[in-house]
Motif scaffolding. Sequence first.
Motif, PDB file in Angstrom:
ATOM      1  N   ALA A   1     -32.326 -14.814  20.189  1.00 31.66           N
ATOM      2  CA  ALA A   1     -31.470 -13.856  20.894  1.00 31.66           C
ATOM      3  C   ALA A   1     -30.161 -14.495  21.303  1.00 31.66           C
ATOM      4  CB  ALA A   1     -32.207 -13.289  22.108  1.00 31.66           C
ATOM      5  N   ALA A   2     -30.218 -15.725  21.782  1.00 35.98           N
ATOM      6  CA  ALA A   2     -28.979 -16.415  22.153  1.00 35.98           C
ATOM      7  C   ALA A   2     -28.080 -16.598  20.938  1.00 35.98           C
ATOM      8  CB  ALA A   2     -29.308 -17.765  22.792  1.00 35.98           C
ATOM      9  N   ALA A   3     -28.677 -16.987  19.813  1.00 40.86           N
ATOM     10  CA  ALA A   3     -27.890 -17.161  18.590  1.00 40.86           C
ATOM     11  C   ALA A   3     -27.297 -15.838  18.130  1.00 40.86           C
ATOM     12  CB  ALA A   3     -28.766 -17.770  17.491  1.00 40.86           C
ATOM     13  N   ALA A   4     -28.057 -14.759  18.278  1.00 43.92           N
ATOM     14  CA  ALA A   4     -27.550 -13.437  17.889  1.00 43.92           C
ATOM     15  C   ALA A   4     -26.367 -13.027  18.748  1.00 43.92           C
ATOM     16  CB  ALA A   4     -28.670 -12.398  17.986  1.00 43.92           C
ATOM     17  N   ALA A   5     -26.422 -13.353  20.042  1.00 44.45           N
ATOM     18  CA  ALA A   5     -25.295 -13.036  20.924  1.00 44.45           C
ATOM     19  C   ALA A   5     -24.059 -13.840  20.536  1.00 44.45           C
ATOM     20  CB  ALA A   5     -25.674 -13.307  22.380  1.00 44.45           C
ATOM     21  N   ARG A   6     -24.254 -15.109  20.210  1.00 42.55           N
ATOM     22  CA  ARG A   6     -23.111 -15.937  19.785  1.00 42.55           C
ATOM     23  C   ARG A   6     -22.500 -15.401  18.492  1.00 42.55           C
ATOM     24  NH1 ARG A   6     -26.952 -20.073  20.505  1.00 42.55           N
ATOM     25  NH2 ARG A   6     -26.866 -21.079  22.558  1.00 42.55           N
ATOM     26  N   ALA A   7     -23.350 -15.044  17.532  1.00 42.40           N
ATOM     27  CA  ALA A   7     -22.846 -14.539  16.259  1.00 42.40           C
ATOM     28  C   ALA A   7     -22.103 -13.228  16.445  1.00 42.40           C
ATOM     29  CB  ALA A   7     -24.005 -14.363  15.279  1.00 42.40           C
ATOM     30  N   LEU A   8     -22.641 -12.361  17.297  1.00 42.07           N
ATOM     31  CA  LEU A   8     -21.978 -11.085  17.544  1.00 42.07           C
ATOM     32  C   LEU A   8     -20.628 -11.306  18.208  1.00 42.07           C
ATOM     33  CD1 LEU A   8     -22.127  -7.992  17.480  1.00 42.07           C
ATOM     34  CD2 LEU A   8     -23.280  -8.082  19.704  1.00 42.07           C
ATOM     35  N   PHE A   9     -20.563 -12.275  19.126  1.00 39.98           N
ATOM     36  CA  PHE A   9     -19.284 -12.541  19.779  1.00 39.98           C
ATOM     37  C   PHE A   9     -18.250 -13.040  18.772  1.00 39.98           C
ATOM     38  CE2 PHE A   9     -16.145 -15.080  21.981  1.00 39.98           C
ATOM     39  CZ  PHE A   9     -15.789 -14.256  23.042  1.00 39.98           C
ATOM     40  N   THR A  10     -18.668 -13.903  17.867  1.00 39.73           N
ATOM     41  CA  THR A  10     -17.749 -14.413  16.850  1.00 39.73           C
ATOM     42  C   THR A  10     -17.187 -13.271  16.010  1.00 39.73           C
ATOM     43  OG1 THR A  10     -18.919 -16.531  16.762  1.00 39.73           O
ATOM     44  CG2 THR A  10     -17.557 -15.939  14.859  1.00 39.73           C
ATOM     45  N   ALA A  11     -18.028 -12.304  15.701  1.00 33.61           N
ATOM     46  CA  ALA A  11     -17.559 -11.156  14.923  1.00 33.61           C
ATOM     47  C   ALA A  11     -16.701 -10.212  15.753  1.00 33.61           C
ATOM     48  CB  ALA A  11     -18.757 -10.397  14.359  1.00 33.61           C
ATOM     49  N   LEU A  12     -16.923 -10.202  17.059  1.00 26.30           N
ATOM     50  CA  LEU A  12     -16.239  -9.255  17.941  1.00 26.30           C
ATOM     51  C   LEU A  12     -14.854  -9.712  18.347  1.00 26.30           C
ATOM     52  CD1 LEU A  12     -16.516  -6.724  19.930  1.00 26.30           C
ATOM     53  CD2 LEU A  12     -17.300  -8.408  21.628  1.00 26.30           C
TER      54      LEU A  12
END
Length: 399
Positions: free
Chosen positions: A7-18
């Motif tokens: 979940a933490a990695a998913a949040a980081r990846a989403l932020f990079t895309a955002l």
Amino acid sequence: MTQATDAAAAARALFTALSDHPPAGLWSAPGRVNLIGEHTDYNDGFVLPFAIDHRTYAVVGIRDDDRIRVASTLAEAPVDVPLDVLDRLFPSVGSPVVAQWAAYPLGVAWALRQAATAGGRTTPATGVDIAIASDVPVGAGLSSSAAIEGAVASALNDVWGRGLDPVALARIGRRAENEAVGAPTGIMDQMASMLGRPDAAILIDCRSLHTEVVDLGLDAADLVLVVIDTRVSHAHATGGYRDRREACERGAAAMGVAALRDLTVDDLARAERAMDATTFRRVRHIVTEDQRVLDTVRTLREQGPTAIGPLLDASHASMRDDFEISTPELDMAVEAARAAGAIGARMTGGGFGGAAIALTPRDRVDEVELAVASTFDEAGFAPAHVFTVVPSDGARRDE
């Protein structure tokens, strides 16, 4: 990877895309299981929840304008609004003009700005990007909403330099849920998510917000808390929850008290004469549940966790029969778990679906899972999701 690191990695990846901006940090807050004390929180009563090892993560970055943009792995598109129009997003209680998922993080930002205005402080104009991911099951009664609120409130408290303590942030989360989202919940979920401790529950007096850490001693007793998510989704903003709250208010008015917290079991005979049968049953659940919370704390301290099973069982019966918030799936989960060796079991959360918990000897966990699977299959119910939870830390900054 564990679910948490996923979940933490998913949040980081989403932020990079955002965002084109660097992250300021990663914050998280847990879901919660309520060991006992259901629907007592908005009646100024007592609850005994604990934070769990399933968390919501929020990566936040500071923008160079005055906009707030939120994205979630559970939503198709981000929501992007100017900070100064947050007030207009929530024109009336429970009527947000944004997608409901976005009302939680944006509601927290709104409530923080409202608190700053009321306190005479200058409201920060710093825009932010927020990316959210979670491994707290949604709709299972494990307070995925409070986990979102706690993670976002903790993050904005830091990046906006508010300096609020965990109890104040719990109040911010409750205001967001009550007024921005329109769910008439109490403050238990937010307090549990903010204040959790390992192998402990938090006794909360929902009138004074006084808290006490109550050691559970599960590890020493070789006990495990099993969650049985029936996958029957519920929503606090729907009518059943609101109806129960209104019944409690009618009952308190009929008895001339500020809240049902002010009644004891000795008052129930008089209460039965003062109100209709349905309202009385709602009142009886709250009054006896408050007493069960206090009895559970005393039993944990004097005898340990192996002795609290009958209190968990009595709580479920009260929610099933008096408060009428259980479901056939929840009742079956509780019965199957007990038959397979659980010490005690009860539904947890707001009801009308969601999850049950079973306090189970570690060497009986597999039997409980098999029993639930078998009985659900025989009844023609969709398979339940059965997993264990560990009492864990509350909201925190992870990076």
